[in-house]
Design a protein around this motif. Sequence first.
Motif, mmCIF file in Angstrom:
data_model
loop_
_atom_site.group_PDB
_atom_site.id
_atom_site.type_symbol
_atom_site.label_atom_id
_atom_site.label_comp_id
_atom_site.label_asym_id
_atom_site.label_seq_id
_atom_site.Cartn_x
_atom_site.Cartn_y
_atom_site.Cartn_z
ATOM 1 N N ILE A 119 -34.820 5.374 10.362
ATOM 2 C CA ILE A 119 -35.150 4.546 9.217
ATOM 3 C C ILE A 119 -36.109 5.267 8.291
ATOM 4 C CG2 ILE A 119 -34.593 2.276 10.124
ATOM 5 C CD1 ILE A 119 -37.225 2.047 11.360
ATOM 6 N N GLY A 141 -29.186 4.221 8.732
ATOM 7 C CA GLY A 141 -29.894 3.084 9.278
ATOM 8 C C GLY A 141 -30.723 2.364 8.245
ATOM 9 N N ASP A 142 -31.325 1.316 8.675
ATOM 10 C CA ASP A 142 -32.088 0.478 7.783
ATOM 11 C C ASP A 142 -33.004 -0.298 8.697
ATOM 12 O OD1 ASP A 142 -33.053 -1.426 6.176
ATOM 13 O OD2 ASP A 142 -31.123 -2.057 5.390
ATOM 14 N N GLY A 143 -34.241 -0.381 8.366
ATOM 15 C CA GLY A 143 -35.082 -0.974 9.389
ATOM 16 C C GLY A 143 -36.290 -1.731 8.902
ATOM 17 N N ASP A 144 -36.920 -2.380 9.853
ATOM 18 C CA ASP A 144 -38.113 -3.115 9.516
ATOM 19 C C ASP A 144 -39.316 -2.505 10.215
ATOM 20 O OD1 ASP A 144 -37.478 -5.743 11.912
ATOM 21 O OD2 ASP A 144 -36.591 -3.801 11.701
ATOM 22 N N ARG A 203 -32.209 -8.645 5.828
ATOM 23 C CA ARG A 203 -31.570 -8.583 7.143
ATOM 24 C C ARG A 203 -31.553 -7.129 7.545
ATOM 25 N NH1 ARG A 203 -28.690 -12.497 4.519
ATOM 26 N NH2 ARG A 203 -29.187 -14.536 5.376
ATOM 27 N N VAL A 204 -32.593 -6.750 8.279
ATOM 28 C CA VAL A 204 -32.760 -5.340 8.598
ATOM 29 C C VAL A 204 -32.516 -5.101 10.080
ATOM 30 C CG1 VAL A 204 -34.281 -4.728 6.722
ATOM 31 C CG2 VAL A 204 -35.224 -5.833 8.714
ATOM 32 N N MET A 205 -31.766 -4.047 10.383
ATOM 33 C CA MET A 205 -31.476 -3.659 11.770
ATOM 34 C C MET A 205 -31.041 -4.885 12.566
ATOM 35 S SD MET A 205 -31.995 -0.413 11.836
ATOM 36 C CE MET A 205 -32.067 0.054 13.541
ATOM 37 N N SER A 223 -19.708 2.682 18.087
ATOM 38 C CA SER A 223 -20.481 1.454 17.960
ATOM 39 C C SER A 223 -21.015 1.016 19.320
ATOM 40 C CB SER A 223 -19.594 0.368 17.359
ATOM 41 O OG SER A 223 -20.352 -0.759 17.024
ATOM 42 N N LYS A 226 -33.582 -13.134 12.348
ATOM 43 C CA LYS A 226 -33.355 -12.849 13.772
ATOM 44 C C LYS A 226 -33.181 -14.127 14.589
ATOM 45 C CE LYS A 226 -35.666 -8.366 13.939
ATOM 46 N NZ LYS A 226 -36.034 -8.162 12.533
ATOM 47 N N TYR A 260 -27.189 1.489 0.004
ATOM 48 C CA TYR A 260 -28.110 0.350 -0.050
ATOM 49 C C TYR A 260 -28.920 0.243 1.232
ATOM 50 C CZ TYR A 260 -29.850 -4.410 0.352
ATOM 51 O OH TYR A 260 -30.670 -5.497 0.541
ATOM 52 N N LEU A 261 -30.218 0.125 1.060
ATOM 53 C CA LEU A 261 -31.098 -0.193 2.177
ATOM 54 C C LEU A 261 -32.024 -1.289 1.676
ATOM 55 C CD1 LEU A 261 -32.284 3.277 3.573
ATOM 56 C CD2 LEU A 261 -30.505 1.806 4.470
ATOM 57 N N ASN A 262 -32.364 -2.213 2.549
ATOM 58 C CA ASN A 262 -33.296 -3.261 2.133
ATOM 59 C C ASN A 262 -34.597 -2.669 1.626
ATOM 60 O OD1 ASN A 262 -32.244 -6.047 2.710
ATOM 61 N ND2 ASN A 262 -31.677 -4.957 4.563
ATOM 62 N N ASP A 288 -41.954 -10.395 13.417
ATOM 63 C CA ASP A 288 -41.599 -10.442 12.002
ATOM 64 C C ASP A 288 -41.974 -11.778 11.352
ATOM 65 O OD1 ASP A 288 -40.721 -7.916 11.466
ATOM 66 O OD2 ASP A 288 -38.659 -8.310 12.072
ATOM 67 N N TYR A 323 -35.022 0.084 0.023
ATOM 68 C CA TYR A 323 -34.879 0.580 -1.351
ATOM 69 C C TYR A 323 -34.994 -0.591 -2.335
ATOM 70 C CZ TYR A 323 -33.107 5.071 0.406
ATOM 71 O OH TYR A 323 -32.953 6.285 1.028
ATOM 72 N N GLU A 377 -24.879 -4.604 14.874
ATOM 73 C CA GLU A 377 -24.152 -3.358 15.079
ATOM 74 C C GLU A 377 -22.713 -3.637 14.663
ATOM 75 O OE1 GLU A 377 -24.703 -0.133 16.057
ATOM 76 O OE2 GLU A 377 -22.561 0.137 15.743
ATOM 77 N N LYS A 378 -22.322 -3.005 13.568
ATOM 78 C CA LYS A 378 -21.002 -3.289 13.030
ATOM 79 C C LYS A 378 -20.347 -1.984 12.612
ATOM 80 C CE LYS A 378 -18.883 -6.458 9.681
ATOM 81 N NZ LYS A 378 -19.109 -7.155 8.398
#
Lengths: 372, 458
Positions: free
Chosen positions: B253, A369-372, B337-339, A358, B174, B113-115, B220, B117, B342-343
């Motif tokens: 992504i 990942g997941d992104g905008d 809530r994308v990117m 991390s 954000k 799960y992805l936003n 954004d 999708y 960091e978890k």
Amino acid sequence: MKKFPQQISLAIIVLAYLLGLTACNSKKENSPQNFDRRGLLENVANNLISPAFDSLHSEAKALQAATQNFVNAPSLGTLEALQTQWIQTYTTWQSANMYNFEFLIEPNTLDKSLFEEIGAFPVDSALIEQYISQGDYSFANFNRDTRGFLAMDYLLFRTDGNQQAIVDAFTNDNKRGLYLKAVADHLLAKIEQSRNRWLEAKASFIANDGTDAGSSLTLLFNQFNLGYERIKNFKLGIPLGKRAPLTSPAPMYVEAYYSGISLDMIRANMKAIENIWRGVGADGQDGLGFQDYLLAVPGGKELSDNTEAQLSIIYQKLDALDKQTRLSTLINTQYQAVEALHNEMLKHTRYFKSDMSSLLGLYITYDSGDGD
Amino acid sequence: MQLKKSLWHAISRPVSVAPLATFRFIFGVAMFISTLRFLWMGWVYDHYIAPKLHFHYFGFEWIEPAPAWALYAIHGLMLLAALGMALGYRYRLSAVLFFLCFTYTELIDITYYLNHYYFVSLVSFVMIFLPAHYNYSLDARLGKVQAVRYVERWQVGIVRFLLAMVYFYAGVAKINDEWLLHALPLRIWLPAHNDMPLLGPAFNYPLTAYVFSWAGMLYDTLIPFFLLNRRTRPFAYIVVLFFHGVTGYLFQIGMFPLIMSASVLVFFSSEWHERLWQRYLPGWQVATQAFRPASFPRLQYAFWALFVCFQVLFPWRYLLYPGNLFWNEDGFRFSWRVMLIEKAGTATFFVRDRQSGHEWVIDNREFLNTHQEKQMAMQPDLILQFAHYLHDYYEKQGVADPIVRAEVYVTLNGRPSSLYFSPDLDLSRLEDSWAPRRWLYPAPPLQEPPFQGILNIF
């Protein structure tokens, strides 16, 4: 048209910013966070992995020769020589057994990783005896627990230390010798294969110096962690009866049960893992390792300190175990002391696993990942 | 009365169907490529067939993966349906099929799960009801549907609304201290990509992470408005391309940057889209001046008004929950809530026989693939699901009503990892629900002053 000059000035500001930082970057050696990832990979590849495969290879050759000597003329003398060589080779293995990269597996075969091919334990002694009596040395089956290092452990050692009985077993049945020889040959062949593939892949391993999934750093990170967990889960957890469906301790499931060198091997294996963490090469030189990378990122110092503190607790627990006694015996007599080692290793997992990846921003899996 | 009339007019006045048709084409092609890529990467097998168990969506526990052949057939059908949408061939049927197949596969396992999708599911659902094939389509050319030039304004607008919503909420998300005042997680992520050409060397400096954090937030939140405004639109689109280009390069992504970059074209004017078709596919326009109002207007208006309200309100549900949103994840998903954080976590599960007291340690890899394990170890609802699975699994193996407990350490935005909840909790007795997750320990505070390292330049 009125907007145009504004856009140009914006572009100039951005460029100036980038050039400014880049210029600073080249001037100063110790700029913030410019860790030499390629340097880490070079160090690990050249000073850890390559020497590990090299010595494993030469030791496996020596093991093959010693096996040949013993099989040709089984005696207390040749047995002892072979036993010594086996312990030496198996100890070398502890510095190589975590490098199970997928690219080291021969493609288009049913082969598994080197660990699964030659490091499986506990062995199935009944099945080994069955193959011996059938004269079946083909290894054309998936029972990988009938060959590899630990099959030799079974064939060459007795827990009661009766050396003569071992020699007699080989003198009385030459099929036993042929099986032993086949195991040593197979061992060398597999090691040779992996080593050759490693030598081919080394340059591209070093060149792949990003942090995305599939980059060498993440591959190394995964093997490093799997190696660590193998000690915890297989070398300790299972014999301690921590895995279902065992309902009581199973000391006979320790690694190298017959020779009884389990604790030494855990120590050697742990040391090898620690060397990857620190970047210490086979020659003892301290180069770049994961710890150095951590120390180059914010928050890394604290994690590095925590890791070190927990590592020393693990070694304390390891040192607390009586070196003169077999691990299988200790599990019966000092269960809690062995369990304490396992517990401390469990506690340590998070430092090596999630905390480090991390903080370093390593992508451990694809598609995460997941992104905008 | 006047207001009502002008509102009515704003919603239903005739506008060109061309932007909608372009979007249909882009979306169809993008989904075709995405599905092909998914198959090509072997993910049908890796995601749905290989895993021993699947993590379910709340309320969709009954969804199980179909047999392997059927899963491949569903993806084949999805390919055809995406193509049907792109070409506007048997459009409604294609849209329905695509929505059903895609949503079904997404519902199989929540760890994937992805936003985006979720976004695809929403868009394809809405597309079922939109007249995107009324022109510039095979259906119109073949006379399967009476071609028109104009449709009601909301029918184009709702697509723009969905895109704007994603950007806007991603931007609003954000606006929090960790993102803006600590540049987290970009301060962790950017240095890991310092090998990027041109920009890379700048990533070593915290200042860059701050610049990117603020720019990302502003981008954004504001980009939808700049896209809606005719005068700023071309410049805004260049920014869109730059932004998606950079994020697409930096982060894994997948298709998302490409899909968004192309979809955003729907903001361009009717004339622009009509010219586009005229220039590249001139034969596809069926010449007509006809306008077709929406069918069942009252029903449709009511339904879509509700739909829009839901979309606008749902991301705010986190306000109803106490504690740190990123830590507890109460109301985290389905909110763009994308990117954002960091978890990561390490979860060790223990299963104990309630009668004999014998306790085992679970090797997660025996049950989960790397991706599932990684996702599970930091999300409370998934931790519970896995605990319940272990309970049932070992009960079947003859263990008496197992106690399942777990030692889970979670790290969030670079904090040293800490215990997520008491290791003594019997997780098999806990149920997940809409209620706040009070069984979690509170999130540890971030131990650093704001704007840490920002002056670390020279």
